[in-house]
Design an enzyme around this catalytic site. Sequence first.
Site, mmCIF file in Angstrom:
data_model
loop_
_atom_site.group_PDB
_atom_site.id
_atom_site.type_symbol
_atom_site.label_atom_id
_atom_site.label_comp_id
_atom_site.label_asym_id
_atom_site.label_seq_id
_atom_site.Cartn_x
_atom_site.Cartn_y
_atom_site.Cartn_z
ATOM 1 C CB SER A 62 1.623 -4.181 5.282
ATOM 2 O OG SER A 62 0.837 -5.237 4.764
ATOM 3 C CB THR A 91 4.715 -6.231 -0.801
ATOM 4 O OG1 THR A 91 5.690 -5.390 -0.203
ATOM 5 C CG2 THR A 91 4.323 -5.697 -2.151
ATOM 6 C CB THR A 148 4.151 -2.396 0.024
ATOM 7 O OG1 THR A 148 4.404 -2.641 1.402
ATOM 8 C CG2 THR A 148 5.334 -1.624 -0.542
ATOM 9 N NE ARG A 154 12.657 0.750 3.024
ATOM 10 C CZ ARG A 154 11.882 -0.268 2.639
ATOM 11 N NH1 ARG A 154 10.653 -0.059 2.279
ATOM 12 N NH2 ARG A 154 12.354 -1.483 2.628
ATOM 13 C CB VAL A 155 11.949 4.091 -2.348
ATOM 14 C CG1 VAL A 155 11.339 3.240 -3.445
ATOM 15 C CG2 VAL A 155 11.357 5.497 -2.366
ATOM 16 N N GLY A 156 11.293 1.077 -0.936
ATOM 17 C CA GLY A 156 11.671 -0.339 -0.908
ATOM 18 C C GLY A 156 11.794 -0.925 -2.306
ATOM 19 C CG ASP A 157 11.044 -5.065 -2.593
ATOM 20 O OD1 ASP A 157 10.661 -4.503 -1.549
ATOM 21 O OD2 ASP A 157 10.525 -6.108 -3.025
ATOM 22 C CB THR A 197 6.307 -9.909 -0.055
ATOM 23 O OG1 THR A 197 5.990 -9.243 1.174
ATOM 24 C CG2 THR A 197 6.193 -11.412 0.163
ATOM 25 N N GLY A 198 8.875 -8.963 1.546
ATOM 26 C CA GLY A 198 9.915 -9.173 2.553
ATOM 27 C C GLY A 198 10.733 -7.903 2.684
ATOM 28 N N GLY A 247 12.722 -5.233 1.640
ATOM 29 C CA GLY A 247 13.123 -4.698 0.342
ATOM 30 C C GLY A 247 14.552 -4.204 0.313
HETATM 31 N N1 ASP Z 1 9.089 -5.331 0.393
HETATM 32 C C1 ASP Z 1 8.433 -4.327 1.171
HETATM 33 C C2 ASP Z 1 9.394 -3.202 1.459
HETATM 34 O O1 ASP Z 1 10.544 -3.457 1.762
HETATM 35 C C3 ASP Z 1 7.840 -4.818 2.450
HETATM 36 C C4 ASP Z 1 7.295 -6.218 2.441
HETATM 37 O O2 ASP Z 1 6.979 -6.766 1.401
HETATM 38 O O3 ASP Z 1 7.182 -6.832 3.509
HETATM 39 O O4 ASP Z 1 8.981 -2.078 1.418
#
Ligand code: ASP
Length: 310
Positions: free
Chosen positions: A50, A164, A182, A192-195, A215-216, A218
């Site tokens: 990941s 992440t 990540t 797509r861009v996450g947090d 993390t999680g 985003g």
């Molecule tokens: N936060 C990350 C994202 O949404 C993924 C993760 O941390 O699990 O891209």
Amino acid sequence: MTVTPRMITTWRFGAEACRVGYEILRTGGSALEAVERAANVTEEDPEVSSVGYGGLPNAEGVVELDAAIMDGASHRAGAVAAMTGIRKPISAARMVMERTPHVLLAGHNARRFALQNGFPDAELLTEKARSRWKAWLEERLAPDVAHFEEPDRRSLRDEKSHDTIGLCALDTSGNLAAGCTTSGLFGKTPGRVGDSPIIGSGLYVDNEIGAAAATGNGDEMMKVCLSYRVVMLMEMGRSPQQACEEAIRYLLRKRPHHQQHGAACIALSPTGEIGAAATREGFHPPDRAWIYAVSQEEEILVCEGVYVDP
Ligand code: ASP
């Protein structure tokens, strides 16, 4: 006055990074250096599916990386988003911070910037990640499987489909830094861009208050600027642990119908106090327990964090 250094990272796979980062801090290195070099350890590990090289690709089989770094001492930040074909993306993020007046470069221009600044062109998709993507694609296209569960949802809930490495460091000069890196959600929509590369969402640091990283999912955490919220709560007098729990509770309250996605955060104060909390849903022990790694004097501890209920 010399401060006792401390390093905290998300996830069990962050333990080696935590060890490397702590060693840098222990020997007098800066928090910024510790965050970058520690993140590189995970980015370069093909077994971590990941993050960085070996990360799982987007829906079209392309690995797109998000990373950011923030320096508490100068309050500068740098980030790259949806960047392809470059290893050690957090180092590219640091270069954005140090060599441009900007914070975030995205897509093919982030890649172009990295190439121009000496990063080699790299293949990020490993054979292992490619076969997982192929299997995902077949499953996704099979109507009888799709009938039972919406494919995107399944990929979000899959244990190894995202995560992440978030990092916070405190150095012997009392400076803080934070970072995130990540490959984002497995099978994500291209672009797509996450947090993680978003300052305030994936990470935030204020040298006088504290550092946080997330993390999680985003797409959920971005809606509440989770890391900024953790630091803001610390500014209001909460301990790092209280701040993490309260920030997660806030997300659960604002997004009551999206609790299955999972969100987690870590925090570190200028005095070396830590915090770590996660939503209960989305992190089910023992298979998907909410784990973080932290330096405790000379040791690296791997601990289970607190779960927060709505
Ligand atoms: N936060 C990350 C994202 O949404 C993924 C993760 O941390 O699990 O891209």
